[in-house]
Design an enzyme around this catalytic site. Structure first.
Site, PDB file in Angstrom:
ATOM      1  CG  HIS A 103      -1.807   1.223   1.277  1.00 19.07           C
ATOM      2  ND1 HIS A 103      -1.997   1.911   2.445  1.00 19.07           N
ATOM      3  CD2 HIS A 103      -2.503   1.891   0.322  1.00 19.07           C
ATOM      4  CE1 HIS A 103      -2.802   2.945   2.198  1.00 19.07           C
ATOM      5  NE2 HIS A 103      -3.122   2.945   0.926  1.00 19.07           N
ATOM      6  CG  HIS A 122      -2.801   3.128   6.076  1.00 18.35           C
ATOM      7  ND1 HIS A 122      -1.634   3.070   5.341  1.00 18.35           N
ATOM      8  CD2 HIS A 122      -2.950   4.417   6.456  1.00 18.35           C
ATOM      9  CE1 HIS A 122      -1.105   4.278   5.260  1.00 18.35           C
ATOM     10  NE2 HIS A 122      -1.872   5.113   5.935  1.00 18.35           N
TER      11      HIS A 122
HETATM   12  S1  FES Z   1       1.042   1.045   4.305  1.00 19.90           S
HETATM   13 FE1  FES Z   1       0.224  -0.887   4.805  1.00 19.90          FE
HETATM   14  S2  FES Z   1      -1.893  -0.612   4.770  1.00 19.90           S
HETATM   15 FE2  FES Z   1      -1.096   1.337   4.253  1.00 19.90          FE
END
Ligand code: FES
Length: 173
Positions: A103, A122
């Protein structure tokens, strides 16, 4: 009558420009796949074959820190105790993953009780028993899994990654 001939001329021009576009598209179509193939082929052949550990270095459900394809890409090897997709070794239960969350690149950590990789950024969750599939969260791809090979001496080599490592345009060194 004059208006009509203008319309005919406009239609002719549009037809010709459309033909030019079609011709250019056709010409491009014959070139683009070859370029895409070359790019993909290069990405595959440029992965190094790196020794990461030996099967005897691993204990069940205890991640071993490694890095692949270079030191800027941290990861782990993990012996899961049951045959899983992408698993290698005598029990087909050894897998490896890059631990940069796809992500936004936070470092994921392995939770030995839940047997999942969890991201502190997140809160995405990835399942190592299902080839790093995201089971919850924000990422748009799964956790990159190593393509592993084990030789007759039990040496474990990484020879590729099945998803793009966060922050890279390609996984080529
Ligand atoms: S960096 Fe891992 S869920 Fe956003």
């Amino acid at each position: 009558m004059r208006r009509c001939s203008k319309l005919v001329e406009m239609g002719r021009r549009q037809f010709l420009s459309g033909s030019a576009v079609a011709a250019a598209t056709a010409a491009g179509a014959s070139i683009m796949p070859a370029e895409a193939k070359a790019a993909n082929g290069q990405a595959r052949v440029n992965y190094p074959s790196n020794r990461l550990a030996n099967v005897e270095d691993l204990s069940e459900n205890e991640p071993l820190n490694v890095a692949y394809p270079d030191d800027q890409a941290p990861g782990v090897l993990l012996k899961l105790g049951q045959s899983v997709p992408g698993g290698v070794g005598p029990d087909e239960d050894i897998v490896g993953f890059c631990t940069l969350c796809p992500h936004q690149g936070y470092p994921v950590s392995y939770n030995t009780e839940a047997r999942t990789f969890n991201c502190p950024g997140h809160y995405s969750v990835f399942d190592p028993e299902q080839a790093g599939s995201q089971v919850w969260g924000q990422a748009t791809q799964n956790l990159p899994q190593y393509i592993l090979r084990v030789d007759e001496d039990g040496e474990i080599y990484a020879e590729g990654v099945d998803e793009l490592i966060y922050g890279r345009l390609s996984n080529v060194l």
